[in-house]
Design a protein around this motif. Structure first.
Motif, short mmCIF file in Angstrom:
data_model
loop_
_atom_site.label_atom_id
_atom_site.label_comp_id
_atom_site.label_asym_id
_atom_site.label_seq_id
_atom_site.Cartn_x
_atom_site.Cartn_y
_atom_site.Cartn_z
N UNK A 14 0.85 -1.18 0.00
CA UNK A 14 0.00 0.00 0.00
C UNK A 14 0.89 1.24 0.00
N UNK A 15 0.71 2.17 -0.95
CA UNK A 15 1.57 3.35 -1.02
C UNK A 15 1.39 4.26 0.19
N UNK A 16 2.47 4.56 0.85
CA UNK A 16 2.40 5.37 2.06
C UNK A 16 2.00 6.81 1.82
N UNK A 17 2.10 7.28 0.59
CA UNK A 17 1.75 8.66 0.27
C UNK A 17 0.25 8.83 0.01
N UNK A 18 -0.50 7.74 -0.04
CA UNK A 18 -1.92 7.77 -0.35
C UNK A 18 -2.72 7.56 0.94
N UNK A 19 -3.20 8.65 1.53
CA UNK A 19 -3.91 8.56 2.80
C UNK A 19 -5.18 7.71 2.68
N UNK A 20 -5.85 7.83 1.54
CA UNK A 20 -7.07 7.05 1.35
C UNK A 20 -6.77 5.55 1.31
N UNK A 21 -5.66 5.19 0.65
CA UNK A 21 -5.27 3.78 0.58
C UNK A 21 -4.92 3.24 1.97
N UNK A 22 -4.26 4.04 2.78
CA UNK A 22 -3.91 3.61 4.14
C UNK A 22 -5.16 3.35 4.96
N UNK A 23 -6.18 4.17 4.77
CA UNK A 23 -7.43 3.96 5.49
C UNK A 23 -8.14 2.71 4.99
N UNK A 24 -8.16 2.54 3.67
CA UNK A 24 -8.81 1.36 3.09
C UNK A 24 -8.12 0.07 3.51
N UNK A 25 -6.82 0.14 3.77
CA UNK A 25 -6.06 -1.05 4.15
C UNK A 25 -6.64 -1.75 5.36
N UNK A 26 -7.31 -1.00 6.22
CA UNK A 26 -7.89 -1.57 7.44
C UNK A 26 -9.07 -2.50 7.16
N UNK A 27 -9.58 -2.48 5.94
CA UNK A 27 -10.76 -3.29 5.59
C UNK A 27 -10.46 -4.40 4.59
N UNK A 28 -9.23 -4.48 4.09
CA UNK A 28 -8.87 -5.47 3.08
C UNK A 28 -8.49 -6.80 3.74
N UNK A 59 6.94 8.68 -4.71
CA UNK A 59 7.82 9.58 -5.46
C UNK A 59 8.73 10.35 -4.50
N UNK A 60 9.90 10.77 -4.98
CA UNK A 60 10.84 11.48 -4.10
C UNK A 60 10.24 12.69 -3.39
N UNK A 61 9.38 13.45 -4.09
CA UNK A 61 8.84 14.65 -3.47
C UNK A 61 7.71 14.35 -2.49
N UNK A 62 7.33 13.07 -2.36
CA UNK A 62 6.28 12.68 -1.42
C UNK A 62 6.82 11.84 -0.26
N UNK A 67 5.94 13.27 3.47
CA UNK A 67 4.54 13.15 3.86
C UNK A 67 4.16 11.68 4.02
N UNK A 68 4.72 10.81 3.17
CA UNK A 68 4.44 9.38 3.29
C UNK A 68 4.93 8.85 4.63
N UNK A 69 6.11 9.26 5.03
CA UNK A 69 6.67 8.82 6.31
C UNK A 69 5.75 9.24 7.47
N UNK A 70 5.30 10.47 7.43
CA UNK A 70 4.43 10.97 8.50
C UNK A 70 3.10 10.23 8.52
N UNK A 71 2.53 10.01 7.34
CA UNK A 71 1.23 9.34 7.27
C UNK A 71 1.31 7.88 7.71
#
Length: 292
Positions: free
Chosen positions: A13-27, A41-44, A47-51
């Motif tokens: 699950x991509x760490x930069x995608x907040x929606x995907x991280x939330x959805x992960x709880x239901x998969x 991506x390098x510029x993300x 934020x990915x680390x924080x999320x």
């Protein structure tokens, strides 16, 4: 037998995608790899680390095993990733581009010094020619509990890139690399999960590759899309008839009159005591899956 943890389906699950991280709880995946490396991506990266750290600390993943894949130590993000992952305390930290035993031992020491809880294990990605050549020595580190090494993850796309092998149907070019790592993992009591299948719209091809990985001895498979989870869970779970026969083998060998026998005939099949040990694992993993 110690309790086993199902690792049939391991979804990136991509760490930069907040929606995907939330959805992960239901998969319905057995394990989730919250990715800070290739999928970001390098510029993300920041934020990915924080999320990802926030998501792991918040919990809510149920019985799913939660793993953070960090960037390598030689990258600009590796040190910060490792510190954040250690502080978040996931079930495991996945280390990319492992090539030598030192990669494991140094990372294990680093996360201990960073205060990672004892339950946080190390997973190692095997994705370079050097890793394949050093597979036995890398896996030997698992003999020391301080290494925390629990799982190997095959990075077949990177292996293909680095060796110039072509990923063709049937994966003839990968079989040697996969089998070497299965043997090393089994020799040292470490689980191993297969690489990804890139065409997530090809269900027949995906099922065939899951079956191949299972038959090679893999514990499960890494996935790139949630729609791959159900097939993967089905293929890597023991079939009902397999579990039923395993229970029969155990019960038969456990009879007082069979305690000293090395082989028995069960339902017209010659079954050795080693099959009883295999049967105990089959039942244990089936029970662990049922508990999920």
């Amino acid at each position: 037998m110690t309790s086993l943890r199902p690792r049939r389906s391991v979804l990136y699950m991509p760490g930069s995608n907040a929606r995907a991280l939330e959805k992960a709880r239901t998969i319905a995946a057995d394990a989730l790899i919250l990715d800070l490396e290739d999928a970001v991506a390098p510029d993300a990266k920041d934020i990915a680390r924080e999320q990802v750290a926030a998501a792991v600390k918040a919990g809510g993943f149920g019985g799913r095993e939660v793993v953070i894949r960090v960037n390598g130590a030689s990258t600009p993000w590796g040190k910060a990733d490792l510190a954040a992952a250690a502080a978040a305390g996931p079930d495991a930290i996945l280390l990319p581009k492992v090539s030598t035993p030192g990669d494991i031992t140094l990372t294990a020491k680093a996360i201990r010094d960073l205060g990672a809880p004892e339950h946080t294990r190390l997973w190692a990605m095997m994705e370079t020619p050097t890793a394949i050549l050093n597979a036995e020595s890398i896996l030997r580190t698992a003999l020391d509990p301080a290494s925390r090494l629990a799982v190997l993850v095959m990075g077949t796309n990177d292996i293909a890139k680095e060796t110039r092998a072509r990923l063709t149907p049937g994966r003839q070019s990968m079989l040697t690399y996969l089998s070497i790592c299965v043997a090393a993992a089994r020799a040292h009591g470490v689980d191993i999960v297969d690489g990804v299948y890139n065409d997530f719209s090809d269900e027949a091809g995906f099922r065939a590759e899951c079956e191949q990985g299972r038959d090679l001895g893999m514990d499960g498979k890494t996935l790139i899309h949630p729609k791959q989870v159900d097939i993967c869970n089905e293929v890597f779970a023991p079939a009902h008839e397999e579990v039923a026969f395993a229970r029969k083998i155990i019960e038969t060998f456990d009879l007082p009159e069979n305690q000293c026998k090395g082989a028995l005939q069960i339902d017209g099949k010659m079954v050795e005591r080693l099959h009883a040990e295999m049967a105990r694992r089959t039942v244990a993993i089936a029970e662990a899956i049922a508990a999920r």
